[in-house]
Scaffold this active site. Structure first.
Site, PDB file in Angstrom:
ATOM      1  N   VAL A 249       0.879  -1.184   0.000  1.00 43.31           N
ATOM      2  CA  VAL A 249       0.000   0.000   0.000  1.00 43.31           C
ATOM      3  C   VAL A 249       0.913   1.229   0.000  1.00 43.31           C
ATOM      4  O   VAL A 249       0.934   2.015   0.938  1.00 43.31           O
ATOM      5  CB  VAL A 249      -0.972  -0.008   1.201  1.00 43.31           C
ATOM      6  CG1 VAL A 249      -2.078  -1.014   0.988  1.00 43.31           C
ATOM      7  CG2 VAL A 249      -0.252  -0.292   2.520  1.00 43.31           C
ATOM      8  N   HIS A 250       1.639   1.383  -1.089  1.00 41.91           N
ATOM      9  CA  HIS A 250       2.720   2.364  -1.188  1.00 41.91           C
ATOM     10  C   HIS A 250       2.340   3.745  -0.645  1.00 41.91           C
ATOM     11  O   HIS A 250       2.977   4.277   0.269  1.00 41.91           O
ATOM     12  CB  HIS A 250       3.147   2.533  -2.651  1.00 41.91           C
ATOM     13  CG  HIS A 250       3.611   1.303  -3.322  1.00 41.91           C
ATOM     14  ND1 HIS A 250       4.816   0.708  -3.036  1.00 41.91           N
ATOM     15  CD2 HIS A 250       3.030   0.546  -4.287  1.00 41.91           C
ATOM     16  CE1 HIS A 250       4.973  -0.362  -3.797  1.00 41.91           C
ATOM     17  NE2 HIS A 250       3.900  -0.481  -4.565  1.00 41.91           N
ATOM     18  N   ASP A 251       1.314   4.332  -1.250  1.00 43.30           N
ATOM     19  CA  ASP A 251       0.985   5.726  -0.945  1.00 43.30           C
ATOM     20  C   ASP A 251       0.446   5.897   0.464  1.00 43.30           C
ATOM     21  O   ASP A 251       0.644   6.945   1.091  1.00 43.30           O
ATOM     22  CB  ASP A 251      -0.012   6.264  -1.967  1.00 43.30           C
ATOM     23  CG  ASP A 251       0.564   6.283  -3.377  1.00 43.30           C
ATOM     24  OD1 ASP A 251       1.803   6.319  -3.504  1.00 43.30           O
ATOM     25  OD2 ASP A 251      -0.217   6.254  -4.342  1.00 43.30           O
TER      26      ASP A 251
END
Length: 323
Positions: A249-251
């Site tokens: 969930v990079h962002d």
């Protein structure tokens, strides 16, 4: 951890390109009691800016947040567009049916000016969170260089100290506009205010089957949207990158760091961005502090308390389900 009464309010401007994981980041921002969203701007990246803007408007309506959305750069500073449609689909949110498809609000096409005005006129320094290519940020800094005086932190998702994810050398956001990224990182008035949340940490924070099952058990519209989002994202990540034990969930990692920095650890070092053909978009990080002629300019986030992250995330979900 969600109790904003115990925390200083953080005034945040969000620059994004929604994007499955951008949606999760926006959900985190919307639920944090101590997060005051000043505005939201969109940029090319995961999809064309028109789709990113539509997606941002839809998410804000889903979250019942009366936040103005401003459409920004449609292409990189000096290159043709490079979009992540192989990951996020043509519209940026492939396979997602639960978001409002006709949001009532409309966006204005003035991202750079609106961002500058909001930051420069704010009574306290602003935290700028960027989860897409840095084109809008670079344009603002080039046009209004004094804006950095009222930026407390620029937290951006992007880069890597090692292997990339769009090429062997580069992470996508940096690769999508390397000149913009280089300009931002080398802006001397931002030295020490830059916080990079790279693949090193985002690839350690995976939404696995246990988290997905907890979301399914809620059964609320928001939880169902999250399950839908991340099921599609998981399938794509397994096909493209071979991730089998969960999906990054990079962002959301960048947003969590901006609001709860204590659950991650960073180290300041000199960082720039390569614009050479072979290593285009690579974040060149002086991890061993060997380049003594270069002053450290970027706090690079290198680790996260993963258990604390997901505990916090489930608190976000609980609050979302009351909307």
């Amino acid at each position: 951890m969600m109790n904003g009464g115990r925390r200083k309010t953080v005034d945040v401007w969000i620059d994004c390109d929604p994007g499955h994981d951008d949606v999760v980041a926006l959900m985190v921002a919307a639920c944090a009691d101590h997060c005051n969203i000043l505005g939201l701007s969109t940029v090319h990246g995961n999809t064309v800016v028109e789709n990113a803007t539509q997606n941002a408007l839809s998410v804000m309506e889903l979250l019942k947040k009366d936040v103005d959305v401003h459409s920004g750069a449609s292409k990189p500073l000096m290159r043709p567009s490079k979009l992540a449609t192989h990951i996020h689909g043509v519209n940026g949110l492939a396979g997602i049916a639960l978001l409002p498809d006709q949001p009532r609000k409309r966006a204005s096409p003035d991202a750079v000016v609106a961002m500058y005005q909001a930051i420069s006129q704010n009574p306290i320094p602003v935290t700028l969170v960027a989860t897409g290519p840095l084109t809008n940020i670079a344009l603002m800094l080039a046009t209004y260089p004094t804006v950095s005086e009222n930026i407390e932190r620029l937290v951006f998702m992007g880069g890597s100290t090692g292997i990339g994810n769009i090429t062997s050398q580069a992470e996508f956001n940096m690769f999508a506009d390397p000149e913009a990224a280089k300009l931002v990182l080398e802006t001397t008035s931002l030295s020490g205010k830059l916080y990079m949340v790279p693949l090193d940490v985002t690839h350690s924070v995976l939404m696995d089957s246990a988290i997905m099952e907890k979301l399914r058990q809620h059964g609320s519209p928001i939880s169902n949207t999250l399950v839908e989002l991340m099921t599609v994202f998981q399938a794509t990540y397994e096909t493209v990158y071979g991730f089998k034990n969960g999906v990054p969930v990079h962002d959301a990692c960048a947003m969590v760091y901006a609001l709860w920095p204590e659950i991650m650890s960073s180290r300041i070092m000199y960082v720039t961005v390569s614009i050479d053909q072979l290593t285009l978009g690579r974040t060149v990080c002086d991890v061993w502090s060997q380049q003594t002629q270069m002053l450290p300019n970027v706090h690079v986030v290198l680790s996260a308390d993963v258990v604390a992250f997901w505990n916090l995330f489930m608190q976000v979900v609980e609050k979302l389900n009351t909307l």
